[in-house]
Motif scaffolding. Structure first.
Motif, PDB file in Angstrom:
ATOM      1  N   PRO A 305       0.816  -1.217   0.000  1.00 44.82           N
ATOM      2  CA  PRO A 305       0.000   0.000   0.000  1.00 44.82           C
ATOM      3  C   PRO A 305       0.851   1.269   0.000  1.00 44.82           C
ATOM      4  O   PRO A 305       2.073   1.220   0.221  1.00 44.82           O
ATOM      5  CB  PRO A 305      -0.782  -0.111   1.308  1.00 44.82           C
ATOM      6  N   ILE A 306       0.204   2.399  -0.258  1.00 50.81           N
ATOM      7  CA  ILE A 306       0.866   3.689  -0.114  1.00 50.81           C
ATOM      8  C   ILE A 306       0.822   4.068   1.366  1.00 50.81           C
ATOM      9  O   ILE A 306      -0.250   4.202   1.950  1.00 50.81           O
ATOM     10  CB  ILE A 306       0.158   4.774  -0.947  1.00 50.81           C
ATOM     11  N   GLU A 307       1.988   4.180   1.966  1.00 54.79           N
ATOM     12  CA  GLU A 307       2.100   4.648   3.339  1.00 54.79           C
ATOM     13  C   GLU A 307       3.158   5.741   3.379  1.00 54.79           C
ATOM     14  O   GLU A 307       4.229   5.593   2.770  1.00 54.79           O
ATOM     15  CB  GLU A 307       2.509   3.520   4.282  1.00 54.79           C
ATOM     16  N   PRO A 308       2.911   6.839   4.073  1.00 56.54           N
ATOM     17  CA  PRO A 308       3.919   7.912   4.144  1.00 56.54           C
ATOM     18  C   PRO A 308       5.279   7.422   4.611  1.00 56.54           C
ATOM     19  O   PRO A 308       6.309   7.927   4.172  1.00 56.54           O
ATOM     20  CB  PRO A 308       3.293   8.892   5.151  1.00 56.54           C
ATOM     21  N   SER A 309       5.296   6.419   5.485  1.00 58.53           N
ATOM     22  CA  SER A 309       6.569   5.934   6.022  1.00 58.53           C
ATOM     23  C   SER A 309       7.456   5.327   4.953  1.00 58.53           C
ATOM     24  O   SER A 309       8.683   5.326   5.079  1.00 58.53           O
ATOM     25  CB  SER A 309       6.319   4.908   7.130  1.00 58.53           C
ATOM     26  N   ILE A 310       6.866   4.792   3.860  1.00 60.55           N
ATOM     27  CA  ILE A 310       7.673   4.228   2.778  1.00 60.55           C
ATOM     28  C   ILE A 310       8.444   5.337   2.077  1.00 60.55           C
ATOM     29  O   ILE A 310       9.661   5.254   1.861  1.00 60.55           O
ATOM     30  CB  ILE A 310       6.799   3.474   1.763  1.00 60.55           C
ATOM     31  N   ARG A 311       7.741   6.416   1.719  1.00 63.50           N
ATOM     32  CA  ARG A 311       8.390   7.532   1.038  1.00 63.50           C
ATOM     33  C   ARG A 311       9.405   8.207   1.954  1.00 63.50           C
ATOM     34  O   ARG A 311      10.540   8.487   1.555  1.00 63.50           O
ATOM     35  CB  ARG A 311       7.322   8.519   0.560  1.00 63.50           C
ATOM     36  N   GLU A 312       9.008   8.457   3.199  1.00 62.37           N
ATOM     37  CA  GLU A 312       9.896   9.126   4.145  1.00 62.37           C
ATOM     38  C   GLU A 312      11.155   8.296   4.389  1.00 62.37           C
ATOM     39  O   GLU A 312      12.270   8.826   4.423  1.00 62.37           O
ATOM     40  CB  GLU A 312       9.158   9.371   5.460  1.00 62.37           C
ATOM     41  N   LYS A 318      16.208   5.260   5.416  1.00 63.57           N
ATOM     42  CA  LYS A 318      15.725   4.416   6.504  1.00 63.57           C
ATOM     43  C   LYS A 318      14.571   3.558   6.004  1.00 63.57           C
ATOM     44  O   LYS A 318      13.397   3.870   6.224  1.00 63.57           O
ATOM     45  CB  LYS A 318      15.278   5.286   7.690  1.00 63.57           C
ATOM     46  N   PRO A 319      14.873   2.470   5.288  1.00 65.30           N
ATOM     47  CA  PRO A 319      13.823   1.638   4.677  1.00 65.30           C
ATOM     48  C   PRO A 319      12.799   1.155   5.698  1.00 65.30           C
ATOM     49  O   PRO A 319      13.136   0.798   6.824  1.00 65.30           O
ATOM     50  CB  PRO A 319      14.611   0.472   4.068  1.00 65.30           C
ATOM     51  N   VAL A 320      11.537   1.149   5.275  1.00 66.18           N
ATOM     52  CA  VAL A 320      10.438   0.826   6.180  1.00 66.18           C
ATOM     53  C   VAL A 320      10.575  -0.581   6.754  1.00 66.18           C
ATOM     54  O   VAL A 320      10.196  -0.830   7.905  1.00 66.18           O
ATOM     55  CB  VAL A 320       9.091   1.014   5.447  1.00 66.18           C
ATOM     56  N   GLU A 328       2.206  -1.914   8.280  1.00 70.27           N
ATOM     57  CA  GLU A 328       1.526  -2.838   7.383  1.00 70.27           C
ATOM     58  C   GLU A 328       2.388  -3.154   6.167  1.00 70.27           C
ATOM     59  O   GLU A 328       2.462  -4.305   5.724  1.00 70.27           O
ATOM     60  CB  GLU A 328       0.181  -2.246   6.939  1.00 70.27           C
ATOM     61  N   SER A 329       3.061  -2.139   5.645  1.00 69.37           N
ATOM     62  CA  SER A 329       3.910  -2.356   4.465  1.00 69.37           C
ATOM     63  C   SER A 329       5.045  -3.318   4.775  1.00 69.37           C
ATOM     64  O   SER A 329       5.347  -4.222   3.992  1.00 69.37           O
ATOM     65  CB  SER A 329       4.477  -1.022   3.974  1.00 69.37           C
ATOM     66  N   ALA A 330       5.710  -3.131   5.926  1.00 69.57           N
ATOM     67  CA  ALA A 330       6.817  -4.012   6.299  1.00 69.57           C
ATOM     68  C   ALA A 330       6.342  -5.450   6.446  1.00 69.57           C
ATOM     69  O   ALA A 330       7.032  -6.394   6.035  1.00 69.57           O
ATOM     70  CB  ALA A 330       7.459  -3.526   7.596  1.00 69.57           C
TER      71      ALA A 330
END
Length: 378
Positions: A305-312, A318-320, A328-330
């Motif tokens: 999914p699109i999660e801000p933490s992935i982009r940040e 600092k990979p998610v 959820e992405s991790a």
């Protein structure tokens, strides 16, 4: 008196071989049973190595004995070891110390291919595998930024490069060998040579898996890689939009023509998770990739999914998967990495792969043709 809680706390001192995390943090401890200071421990690990299992048994026994255990029984569940590739194979492999090669490709740029590669590599490494990452995206090498190694250069040992270490992964990128912001205006032959050198002239260790982040599209780079090493399996990264799926189909067709088994499709930007409500919205569509997967007799390896933490995390190095493992992405990257490893084991159990059919051949006029099978096209 020893009890479950004290035993569990002591097992946090048992570091998983080759890593910095303990077996409790990894989630490998499945059962602790204590009776009259006799302790039974059951582990479910991700390595098929007998050496790893024996080391863990010894360390678990030693640590529990320190707190008063009279007898320690350790049962360890392990995956099957991949079988060795047949010695009769006559293809080419310029990096034979690497057990498995995974080509990560995409039909077009901007779909999150490098983000996917980075997080799959870290996820598989966290599961106990020895993992490398080769950034072969010559024109857009983004791995240094995403892995937090911008401005760092690999050490030269003799006439070869020593991979850098980041988040448990051995990393080599063209981006670490160029000045920041420098453009490369290279013809296909130079790209092909560069990829061969990044495989041959790097001190890759005995890796379980080397992930190779390819340039977008289907061209010289993909063919050169497939001819240089036997690619165990391929992953195609896409987004749910039809315009991306059109190009994804061409990438999947390329895997077929290069005789590369397809592990599956990673559907990136698959829904948006609202950080305020945790509700997921299918802003780019849902289920659009499944028909394409069926057409090529493969599967959806993961829906990220699109999660801000992935982009940040990507922007900050600092990979998610490493810095936000409970996101959820991790979790979905972890699941995809597990499925990928299952495929790798199955492919090797069935005899492995060989790239003999796509080696260059000498034509009637003495020139080398790109491929010895008509399926590779012209």
């Amino acid at each position: 008196m020893i009890d479950k809680n004290s035993a569990n706390e002591k097992l946090k001192e048992v570091i998983y071989p080759g890593f910095e995390k303990d077996i409790v943090s990894f989630g490998f401890v499945k059962v602790i049973d204590v009776k009259d200071d006799n302790v039974y421990v059951e582990l479910d690990i991700v390595s098929s190595s007998e050496d790893v299992a024996n080391e863990l048994k010894s360390n678990v026994t030693s640590k529990l004995t320190e707190i008063g255990a009279k007898r320690v029984d350790v049962a360890i569940k392990q995956p099957k070891a991949p079988t060795q590739k047949s010695n009769s194979q006559s293809g080419k492999n310029i990096a034979p110390q690497v057990k498995n090669f995974v080509m990560v490709s995409s039909g077009k740029g901007g779909v999150g291919k490098t983000t996917t590669t980075v997080n799959l590599a870290i996820s598989l490494a966290s599961q106990g595998k020895k993992v490398g990452l080769l950034d072969a995206d010559i024109y857009g090498p983004n791995v240094p930024r995403m892995m937090g190694i911008v401005g760092k250069n690999p050490e030269v040992v003799g006439n070869k490069l020593q991979p850098m270490q980041a988040h448990g992964v051995d990393v080599v990128s063209m981006g670490s060998l160029m000045e920041n912001g420098q453009s490369l205006i290279w013809r296909g032959a130079m790209i092909m040579k560069a990829i061969e050198q990044l495989l041959r002239d790097v001190l890759w260790s005995d890796l379980d898996v080397l992930f190779i982040d390819m340039p977008p599209g289907t061209g010289d780079a993909q063919l050169t890689l497939a001819q240089s090493v036997p690619v165990t399996t391929g992953i195609c990264v896409t987004t749910p939009q039809q315009v991306a799926l059109d190009d994804t189909e061409r990438s999947l067709d390329m895997f077929k023509k290069l005789h590369i088994p397809i592990a599956g499709i990673m559907e990136n930007m698959s829904g948006f998770i609202c950080p305020e409500t945790n509700k997921e919205y299918d802003i780019f569509g849902k289920g659009t990739t499944e028909p394409l997967a069926k057409k090529f007799d493969t599967k959806i390896l993961g829906e990220i999914p699109i999660e801000p933490s992935i982009r940040e995390g990507g922007d900050a190095g600092k990979p998610v998967s490493f810095f936000a493992p409970s996101s959820e992405s991790a979790k979905r990257y972890q699941e995809a990495a597990s499925k990928l490893w299952e495929d790798i084991v199955k492919i090797n159990e069935e005899g492995g792969v060989d790239n003999e059919a796509i080696q260059p051949t000498i034509g009637v006029n003495g020139g080398a043709s790109a491929c010895s099978t008509s399926s590779c096209g012209s």
